[in-house]
Design an enzyme around this catalytic site. Structure first.
Site, PDB file in Angstrom:
ATOM      1  N   GLY A 210       8.324 -19.570  -1.157  1.00  0.00           N
ATOM      2  CA  GLY A 210       7.442 -20.410  -1.975  1.00  0.00           C
ATOM      3  C   GLY A 210       7.261 -21.837  -1.503  1.00  0.00           C
ATOM      4  O   GLY A 210       6.180 -22.405  -1.658  1.00  0.00           O
TER       5      GLY A 210
ATOM      6  N   ASP B 197      11.781 -23.297 -12.594  1.00  0.00           N
ATOM      7  CA  ASP B 197      11.324 -22.583 -13.784  1.00  0.00           C
ATOM      8  C   ASP B 197      12.537 -22.493 -14.726  1.00  0.00           C
ATOM      9  O   ASP B 197      12.848 -23.460 -15.413  1.00  0.00           O
ATOM     10  CB  ASP B 197      10.834 -21.208 -13.300  1.00  0.00           C
TER      11      ASP B 197
HETATM   12  C1  PRP Z   1      10.478 -18.768  -7.057  1.00  0.00           C
HETATM   13  C2  PRP Z   1      10.515 -20.235  -6.654  1.00  0.00           C
HETATM   14  C3  PRP Z   1      11.886 -20.705  -7.033  1.00  0.00           C
HETATM   15  C4  PRP Z   1      12.292 -19.766  -8.158  1.00  0.00           C
HETATM   16  C5  PRP Z   1      12.223 -20.489  -9.457  1.00  0.00           C
HETATM   17  O1  PRP Z   1      10.901 -18.001  -5.977  1.00  0.00           O
HETATM   18  O2  PRP Z   1      10.251 -20.406  -5.284  1.00  0.00           O
HETATM   19  O3  PRP Z   1      12.792 -20.623  -5.962  1.00  0.00           O
HETATM   20  O4  PRP Z   1      11.365 -18.675  -8.182  1.00  0.00           O
HETATM   21  O5  PRP Z   1      12.614 -19.670 -10.515  1.00  0.00           O
HETATM   22  P1  PRP Z   1      13.822 -19.986 -11.471  1.00  0.00           P
HETATM   23  O6  PRP Z   1      13.856 -21.488 -11.723  1.00  0.00           O
HETATM   24  O7  PRP Z   1      13.474 -19.241 -12.739  1.00  0.00           O
HETATM   25  O8  PRP Z   1      15.080 -19.487 -10.870  1.00  0.00           O
HETATM   26  P2  PRP Z   1      10.724 -16.398  -5.896  1.00  0.00           P
HETATM   27  O9  PRP Z   1      12.044 -15.766  -6.196  1.00  0.00           O
HETATM   28  O10 PRP Z   1       9.545 -15.992  -6.749  1.00  0.00           O
HETATM   29  O11 PRP Z   1      10.422 -16.110  -4.379  1.00  0.00           O
HETATM   30  P3  PRP Z   1       9.330 -16.742  -3.356  1.00  0.00           P
HETATM   31  O12 PRP Z   1       9.749 -18.180  -3.144  1.00  0.00           O
HETATM   32  O13 PRP Z   1       9.494 -15.919  -2.122  1.00  0.00           O
HETATM   33  O14 PRP Z   1       7.963 -16.623  -3.973  1.00  0.00           O
END
Ligand code: PRP
Length: 183
Positions: free
Chosen positions: A51, A110
């Site tokens: 991300g 998040d």
């Molecule tokens: C997303 C984002 C954060 C995490 C946030 O990554 O990049 O690292 O979720 O979520 P949280 O605060 O609820 O833990 P994701 O796991 O979707 O993978 P990506 O980065 O490959 O899209």
């Protein structure tokens, strides 16, 4: 999910939440923050794939003090739409962090569970300091007590895409942050 039709792909971008110009302004602020904080110190910018890859690529070009770049890839396990806090490292940093001031470059906080685990993990490796810069913050969804040192944009609890963030791996390449909706 597979999106084969351009029309359907575009229809699901409900609105633009943060424009390209607003992101550019945010990048300048983040660059100034890092440059002031770390003048004269060894910095390692650490980004977590996938991300944050776009944010990292743009932010590192706003950094004018000497810095190095590192990537990690972690896998977060999900319960419904929230991360469970179970994080495993798929690809680790390629160096010892003991001699660096670490700046974690995150795309979104998040629930905060992924970042919390990551900070615990990195903290155990005893870097000189540990700092977090996030592009987006969704405080309404927070489940753990965690705050970034610098957060560029606080957003409401909406499903956001673009500028690195995906929906089923699509939309990461949008140059702005948009709201996703299937309806
Ligand atoms: C997303 C984002 C954060 C995490 C946030 O990554 O990049 O690292 O979720 O979520 P949280 O605060 O609820 O833990 P994701 O796991 O979707 O993978 P990506 O980065 O490959 O899209």
């Amino acid at each position: 999910m597979r999106l084969d039709s351009v029309k359907e792909y575009e229809r699901r971008i409900k609105s633009i939440i943060i424009t390209e110009d607003e992101i550019k302004d945010g990048l300048k602020r983040a660059g100034e923050y890092i440059n002031a904080l770390y003048d004269g110190n060894p910095i390692l910018l650490v980004s977590v794939l996938k991300g944050a890859f776009v944010f990292m690529a743009d932010l590192c070009r706003e950094v004018t003090v000497p810095c190095e770049i590192g990537f990690m890839c972690v896998k977060s396990y999900f319960e419904g739409t929230s991360s469970s806090g179970e994080v495993s490292v798929v690809m680790d940093l390629d160096r010892d962090v003991k001699d660096y001031h670490l700046v974690v470059v995150e795309d979104i906080i998040d629930t905060g569970r992924t970042l919390k685990k990551l900070l615990d993990m990195l903290g155990d490796r005893k870097p000189l300091s540990l700092n977090v810069v996030t592009l987006l913050d969704k405080p309404d969804r927070r489940l753990v007590d965690l705050k970034a040192d610098l957060s560029l944009f606080t957003i409401p609890d909406k499903f956001v895409i673009g500028y690195g963030l995906d929906c089923a791996e699509y939309y990461r390449n949008l140059p702005y942050i948009g709201e996703y909706s299937e309806i």
